[in-house]
Scaffold this motif. Sequence first.
Motif, PDB file in Angstrom:
ATOM      1  N   CYS C 213       0.861  -1.170   0.000  1.00 38.52           N
ATOM      2  CA  CYS C 213       0.000   0.000   0.000  1.00 38.52           C
ATOM      3  C   CYS C 213       0.903   1.226   0.000  1.00 38.52           C
ATOM      4  CB  CYS C 213      -0.904  -0.008   1.222  1.00 38.52           C
ATOM      5  SG  CYS C 213      -2.050   1.396   1.300  1.00 38.52           S
ATOM      6  N   PRO C 214       1.569   1.499  -1.140  1.00 37.19           N
ATOM      7  CA  PRO C 214       2.596   2.546  -1.149  1.00 37.19           C
ATOM      8  C   PRO C 214       2.064   3.904  -0.707  1.00 37.19           C
ATOM      9  CG  PRO C 214       2.277   1.577  -3.361  1.00 37.19           C
ATOM     10  CD  PRO C 214       1.434   0.795  -2.415  1.00 37.19           C
ATOM     11  N   VAL C 215       0.829   4.231  -1.043  1.00 43.06           N
ATOM     12  CA  VAL C 215       0.310   5.564  -0.721  1.00 43.06           C
ATOM     13  C   VAL C 215       0.240   5.769   0.788  1.00 43.06           C
ATOM     14  CG1 VAL C 215      -1.730   7.047  -0.839  1.00 43.06           C
ATOM     15  CG2 VAL C 215      -0.899   5.884  -2.905  1.00 43.06           C
ATOM     16  N   ASN C 216      -0.369   4.801   1.482  1.00 41.99           N
ATOM     17  CA  ASN C 216      -0.506   4.975   2.927  1.00 41.99           C
ATOM     18  C   ASN C 216       0.772   4.643   3.688  1.00 41.99           C
ATOM     19  OD1 ASN C 216      -3.212   5.999   3.483  1.00 41.99           O
ATOM     20  ND2 ASN C 216      -3.870   4.134   2.419  1.00 41.99           N
ATOM     21  N   TRP C 217       1.636   3.853   3.044  1.00 46.93           N
ATOM     22  CA  TRP C 217       2.943   3.603   3.657  1.00 46.93           C
ATOM     23  C   TRP C 217       3.881   4.793   3.410  1.00 46.93           C
ATOM     24  CZ3 TRP C 217       4.123  -2.147   1.768  1.00 46.93           C
ATOM     25  CH2 TRP C 217       3.207  -3.026   2.418  1.00 46.93           C
ATOM     26  N   LYS C 218       3.444   5.682   2.522  1.00 43.48           N
ATOM     27  CA  LYS C 218       4.226   6.870   2.136  1.00 43.48           C
ATOM     28  C   LYS C 218       5.588   6.458   1.567  1.00 43.48           C
ATOM     29  CE  LYS C 218       1.788   9.860   5.363  1.00 43.48           C
ATOM     30  NZ  LYS C 218       0.659   8.931   5.395  1.00 43.48           N
ATOM     31  N   MET C 219       5.517   5.573   0.569  1.00 39.34           N
ATOM     32  CA  MET C 219       6.734   5.069  -0.090  1.00 39.34           C
ATOM     33  C   MET C 219       6.505   5.058  -1.584  1.00 39.34           C
ATOM     34  SD  MET C 219       7.494   1.636   2.093  1.00 39.34           S
ATOM     35  CE  MET C 219       7.414   1.664   3.878  1.00 39.34           C
ATOM     36  N   GLY C 220       7.613   4.954  -2.297  1.00 39.09           N
ATOM     37  CA  GLY C 220       7.514   4.689  -3.716  1.00 39.09           C
ATOM     38  C   GLY C 220       7.104   3.239  -3.916  1.00 39.09           C
ATOM     39  N   VAL C 221       6.673   2.925  -5.162  1.00 40.26           N
ATOM     40  CA  VAL C 221       6.200   1.571  -5.420  1.00 40.26           C
ATOM     41  C   VAL C 221       7.311   0.543  -5.196  1.00 40.26           C
ATOM     42  CG1 VAL C 221       5.296   0.019  -7.194  1.00 40.26           C
ATOM     43  CG2 VAL C 221       4.396   2.349  -6.984  1.00 40.26           C
ATOM     44  N   ALA C 222       8.486   0.822  -5.795  1.00 45.28           N
ATOM     45  CA  ALA C 222       9.591  -0.131  -5.682  1.00 45.28           C
ATOM     46  C   ALA C 222       9.989  -0.312  -4.219  1.00 45.28           C
ATOM     47  CB  ALA C 222      10.790   0.349  -6.513  1.00 45.28           C
ATOM     48  N   GLU C 223      10.022   0.821  -3.519  1.00 44.20           N
ATOM     49  CA  GLU C 223      10.403   0.787  -2.106  1.00 44.20           C
ATOM     50  C   GLU C 223       9.411  -0.052  -1.295  1.00 44.20           C
ATOM     51  OE1 GLU C 223      11.165   4.025   1.508  1.00 44.20           O
ATOM     52  OE2 GLU C 223      10.300   4.682  -0.400  1.00 44.20           O
ATOM     53  N   SER C 224       8.128   0.089  -1.627  1.00 43.69           N
ATOM     54  CA  SER C 224       7.108  -0.657  -0.881  1.00 43.69           C
ATOM     55  C   SER C 224       7.236  -2.155  -1.140  1.00 43.69           C
ATOM     56  CB  SER C 224       5.708  -0.169  -1.240  1.00 43.69           C
ATOM     57  OG  SER C 224       5.351  -0.588  -2.538  1.00 43.69           O
ATOM     58  N   TRP C 225       7.616  -2.516  -2.359  1.00 45.20           N
ATOM     59  CA  TRP C 225       7.820  -3.939  -2.655  1.00 45.20           C
ATOM     60  C   TRP C 225       8.990  -4.484  -1.843  1.00 45.20           C
ATOM     61  CZ3 TRP C 225       6.340  -6.420  -7.885  1.00 45.20           C
ATOM     62  CH2 TRP C 225       5.082  -5.928  -8.284  1.00 45.20           C
ATOM     63  N   GLN C 226      10.041  -3.659  -1.748  1.00 42.96           N
ATOM     64  CA  GLN C 226      11.201  -4.107  -0.960  1.00 42.96           C
ATOM     65  C   GLN C 226      10.853  -4.175   0.532  1.00 42.96           C
ATOM     66  OE1 GLN C 226      13.952  -1.091  -2.152  1.00 42.96           O
ATOM     67  NE2 GLN C 226      14.141  -1.954  -4.234  1.00 42.96           N
ATOM     68  N   TRP C 227      10.020  -3.256   0.964  1.00 39.92           N
ATOM     69  CA  TRP C 227       9.660  -3.174   2.396  1.00 39.92           C
ATOM     70  C   TRP C 227       8.953  -4.452   2.866  1.00 39.92           C
ATOM     71  CZ3 TRP C 227       5.280  -2.637   5.656  1.00 39.92           C
ATOM     72  CH2 TRP C 227       5.532  -2.094   6.933  1.00 39.92           C
TER      73      TRP C 227
END
Lengths: 176, 353, 251
Positions: C213-227
């Motif tokens: 959920c990149p928007v609510n995680w406040k991350m970029g898409v790639a970053e959210s996948w890595q997270w």
Amino acid sequence: MLIKTIFAGFGGQGVLSMGLNLAEAAMLEGKNVTFLPSYGVEVRGGTANCTVAVSDEEIASPVASAPEFVVAMNQPSLVRFQNQVQSGGVLFYNASLVNPQNPRGDIELVGVPAGEIAEKLDSPKSANMVMLGAFARKTNIVSMDTVAEVLSTILKNKAKLVSINKKALKAGYDLF
Amino acid sequence: MDGNSAVGEAAIRAGCQCYFGYPITPQNELTEYMATHLSRRKGCSFIQAESEISAINMVFGASAVGARSMTSSSSPGMSLKQEGISYLASCELPAVIVNMSRGGPGLGTISAAQSDYFQSTRGGGHGDYRTIVLAPSSVQELADLTHRAFDLADKYRIPVIILGDGMLGQMQEPVDFRHEAPAELPVRSDALRGARGRPSKIVRTCTSNTSEMEELNWSLYRRYQLIEKKETAFETFLVDDAELIVVAFGIAARIAKGAIKSARANGLKVGLARPITLWPFPSGRIKELAATAKCLLVFEMNMGQMLEDVQLALQGQGEVFFYGRPGGVIPTPSEVLRVISRHYYQRGLKKGK
Amino acid sequence: MRKVYGRPRFLKKRSFHYCAGCGHSIVHRLLAEVIEEMGIHERVVGVNSAGCSVFAYNYLDVDMAEAAHGRGAAVATGMKRAYPEAVVFTYQGDGDLAAIGTAETIHAANRGEKISAIFINNAIYGMTGGQMAPTTLVSMRTTTTPFGRDVMLEGHPLKISEMLALLDGVVYIERTAVNSPAGIRKTKKAIRKSFQTQLDGKGFSLVEILSPCPVNWKMGVAESWQWIDKEMTGVFPLGIIKDTTGNKDAD
């Protein structure tokens, strides 16, 4: 004519069966009838009671605040209900367990040694039917034949139970 | 037969296929009856749910796939069911919901009361909706109205509430069942049973489009108007020459009837008006009766809830008295007779022969 | 020329409303593919829930009903009991399945209801704007844990799948993630297995899908996948949590 009866006693004394038997018998005889058991915490606590209303007309309320008849199978029931009986009414009590203290002068007291008679019949659990027999004789709300007929239907497939309970009914009936 | 079991048997004979319930006194006999008599029937299902909330949502699911479904509870449990009832209303899904009501608010008592009148007749949950509310006053009528409830629910695709009370549920009276259980019911055409030979369908309440939601509200409203026109049910007793008419529903109407018979024996010209449908409320009939009688006495086992509907019906035209006992107290016919007599004489109404 | 990729047959021709990088669209597509490949679309009845996926019925071209928030398992129970021929699945988020609907979920699972739960775990309430979910990680900032989830105040992330695995009515639970092509393939396989478990009449099954959920995680898409790999899988380890189906890949 509207007649209300409260049956009361310990859970396990067959108080509800007495009421149900009377209600079904009255129904078979073409009367209007309601049967209202007490429910909830009261029952779990060990005492049970039910109210039976029998009438030639529609019955307004199944509750009896001033019943014509009360059947008390144990002491707490006598204490609880003796002052509710309508003036001129009848209080039946199980003389084997109940000791009527300070009886009211405006009602008739009928002691039935239901427990002892049932013991003698070798069926202590049938004390309720002894009482019902006596009740049927004294009140004439329903005929003894119908009460016996209902007993057979309720206890179907259990011929032994029917026969012993019929004996108990008759023993109560023959008391008066 | 006791009232709770009579509802169960009548439901089975009305083709009820699914019952989901949660234990609460004084309606447990109904849940137990269904466990014994419905659960093993072919094509039928019974679940003792983990909560009233789950039970009403199981009804939602069963109704969505086209099954005649029912749940039951008593007052505190009905509060929990309101969420589900709102969704059923919004999705236009039929369901039958039985409330053997008891004294409130809160956990209250387990004795009979009529304090859920507002909750039942005003929708009960969130949003702008109604449910049909049927108020029986005997075990026979419980059985008859249960059957009718299923038909009404399907006909108008609406939740139908049977508003009984603890006493009706517990008391035993003779009852005739007038219908045999159907061998099979036709599957509702709007049922979700897989997109076989047709486009896929959805059942939903949520939309981001306010006009769409407004149209849903209007379409429900139009249906409610039709129900008001066609399904209002009402009973009267000795009203033709009555100077005073008692308005009461359910078990209270029955108690009032006993009081009215005694009043008549004393020469008081008293009659009874009994709404059988609480929604739609028979406002027109109440208004007609108020025009012929000198006054109305609303009698309820609550603090005056139907009273408001009676007053709304009269629009200030006519005199209305109220007598109520809340909390689970069961008034006696002689108590109601005293109230009738008091108003009768205070108001200087004429006695008959 | 040979067509190697296209829109699945049971995905409606409509663009998703989901945010860029959201996992819902991927899982929707997987569901549509599995339903087509298993040839069960005429029997499928889906239950979607409140939350971002409330409009799932706008995309999946099968019969679907919207349940009240958290009540998916109860609604699905009613459906399956009333119409056992149906293949019933719920599509629920973490707030829906593991907070407000915990009781419904646990009891449907315990009864061994023959339904499939597709459980999207993105550790946050998406639609309402990024509040704490039962699955929010320790120290994770959300709009209602602005200083980070504090275990002394908000407790630990709820491992509902592990809890459910203790119940005898549950026959299959697997946790996957849709943050890599391999993870997406595994997720599809798990969904298929869950449906098969239902077709075989074995009991309750659930696929927990870690979803970005990149928007609510406040991350970029790639970053959210890595997270997901770096943070989430540490708390919510991937793999089969329970499998008593007796199928050949059972544990």
